[in-house]
Design a protein around this motif. Structure first.
Motif, short mmCIF file in Angstrom:
data_model
loop_
_atom_site.label_atom_id
_atom_site.label_comp_id
_atom_site.label_asym_id
_atom_site.label_seq_id
_atom_site.Cartn_x
_atom_site.Cartn_y
_atom_site.Cartn_z
N PRO A 79 0.80 -1.23 0.00
CA PRO A 79 0.00 0.00 0.00
C PRO A 79 0.83 1.28 0.00
O PRO A 79 0.58 2.20 -0.78
N ARG A 80 1.86 1.35 0.88
CA ARG A 80 2.66 2.56 1.05
C ARG A 80 4.14 2.22 1.02
O ARG A 80 4.52 1.08 1.31
N PRO A 81 5.00 3.17 0.75
CA PRO A 81 6.45 2.89 0.71
C PRO A 81 7.07 2.90 2.10
O PRO A 81 7.99 3.65 2.38
N LEU A 82 6.52 2.07 2.97
CA LEU A 82 6.98 2.00 4.35
C LEU A 82 7.34 0.56 4.71
O LEU A 82 6.72 -0.39 4.21
N GLU A 83 8.31 0.39 5.58
CA GLU A 83 8.68 -0.93 6.06
C GLU A 83 7.48 -1.57 6.75
O GLU A 83 6.83 -0.96 7.61
N GLY A 84 7.15 -2.79 6.35
CA GLY A 84 6.04 -3.50 6.97
C GLY A 84 4.68 -3.21 6.37
O GLY A 84 3.67 -3.80 6.78
N GLN A 158 7.55 11.76 3.41
CA GLN A 158 7.51 11.94 4.86
C GLN A 158 6.05 12.13 5.26
O GLN A 158 5.38 13.04 4.77
N LEU A 159 5.54 11.27 6.12
CA LEU A 159 4.16 11.37 6.57
C LEU A 159 4.03 12.55 7.53
O LEU A 159 4.70 12.62 8.55
N LEU A 160 3.14 13.49 7.20
CA LEU A 160 2.90 14.65 8.04
C LEU A 160 1.67 14.48 8.93
O LEU A 160 1.63 14.97 10.06
#
Length: 329
Positions: A79-84, A158-160
């Motif tokens: 879904p998102r470019p984040l680990e996990g 960067q998630l705000l």
């Protein structure tokens, strides 16, 4: 013979395939919604997974593609470019893409679903052109505001801020189904809201909330359900819901502009296609920031954004300073 790239996206409610040539021209853009039973508010992941498995081969057979193999394949694997970050539905596209990559002997580039939305938005809105900008992703599965910086093969995010509970699209679907509308309810709720009375003649207000770039829609859901129970007109509830979302997102954007100092704002995702919400956000934010909305065609889930992202990865593969192909990011 044309060189081309294939892209696949298997999201929560849409199977999407797209092909582009190396000039970025879209050769094919095919999408099929997953079927949700009448009265239901969505599908379980297992149901959506099974539907994608059935739909991908038929959709692949329908796309326009040259006879020779593609120069690469792009897929949304998370879904998102984040680990996990993980949802089972994206595994369908990722596995089909991996098999095709091995069979054709071509590179496989993995991106996130969110990165695909951002790229489709940039392409269809023709901006922002700045290296760094604010992105707002509002859909059935995401309500987030991001600080985005371009790099050679995509974006650094960067998630705000974002939702504390329901996503904006979830709110629309839950209230839409409660009003007797089909799922997904976005276009149907928008059409219903157009039938509302002129402002001032009959106006309902649903509370909005946003603090420190965090929004909450559970209170809005409860208020709208109470209105339905009281027998308030459906068109007025639909318009009040649109207004609530627009006010909340506008507040989040204004807070992000003040916090980051960035003025360019890109809005993507299915909810961003709503014309009334668009207009209200423009009215509330226009003097503080420069707004870019993904076109209605590319606001909803699609694989085209992934294909355009893959073009950047393909170009970077010829730069000796980059890792070859940028495979499996």
């Amino acid at each position: 013979m044309t060189d081309w790239i294939l892209a696949l996206d298997t999201s929560a409610y849409t199977t999407s395939l797209a092909t582009v040539d190396l000039n970025g021209h879209l050769l094919s853009d095919k999408r099929v919604l997953l079927q949700v039973p009448t009265g239901e508010r969505g599908l379980r992941q297992s149901e959506a997974f099974y539907s994608h498995v059935k739909q991908v081969p038929d959709l692949f057979a329908s796309i326009s593609r040259p006879e020779k193999p593609p120069v690469g394949i792009a897929v949304s694997s998370r879904p998102r470019p984040l680990e996990g970050s993980f949802m089972p539905v994206f595994l369908v596209g990722a596995q089909f893409a991996r098999v095709l990559s091995l069979a054709w002997g071509c590179p496989l580039w993995e991106f996130s679903h969110q990165e695909g939305h951002i790229m489709a938005g940039l392409h269809s809105a023709e901006g922002p052109c700045s290296e760094e900008f604010i992105a707002v992703h509002i859909s059935g599965g995401t309500t987030e505001i991001l600080r985005v910086r371009r790099n050679r093969t995509g974006f650094l995010e960067q998630l705000l801020g974002g939702t504390n509970d329901l996503h904006a699209g979830q709110l629309v679907d839950r209230i839409g189904v409660a009003l007797g509308l089909p799922f997904p309810s976005g276009p149907h709720l928008e059409a219903l809201a157009i039938q509302s009375a002129p402002q001032g003649e009959y106006e309902l207000r649903i509370p909005s909330y946003c603090r420190n770039m965090a929004v909450s829609f559970s209170g809005a859901e409860a208020a709208a359900l109470r209105m339905i129970t009281r027998g308030e007109p459906g068109a007025e509830i639909a318009r009040a819901l649109e207004r609530c979302i627009a006010v909340s997102i506008s507040k989040m954007i204004l807070q992000a502009i003040e916090s980051t100092g960035l003025r360019d704002v890109l809005l993507v995702g299915g909810v961003a296609a709503n014309l009334y919400i668009n207009g209200e956000i423009r009215r509330r934010v226009a003097t503080k920031g420069d707004l870019f909305f993904a076109s209605r065609e590319f606001s909803s889930d699609n694989a085209a954004g992934l294909a355009w992202l893959a073009l950047a990865a393909f170009a970077a593969s010829f730069d000796k300073q980059e890792e070859p192909w940028n495979v499996r990011r």
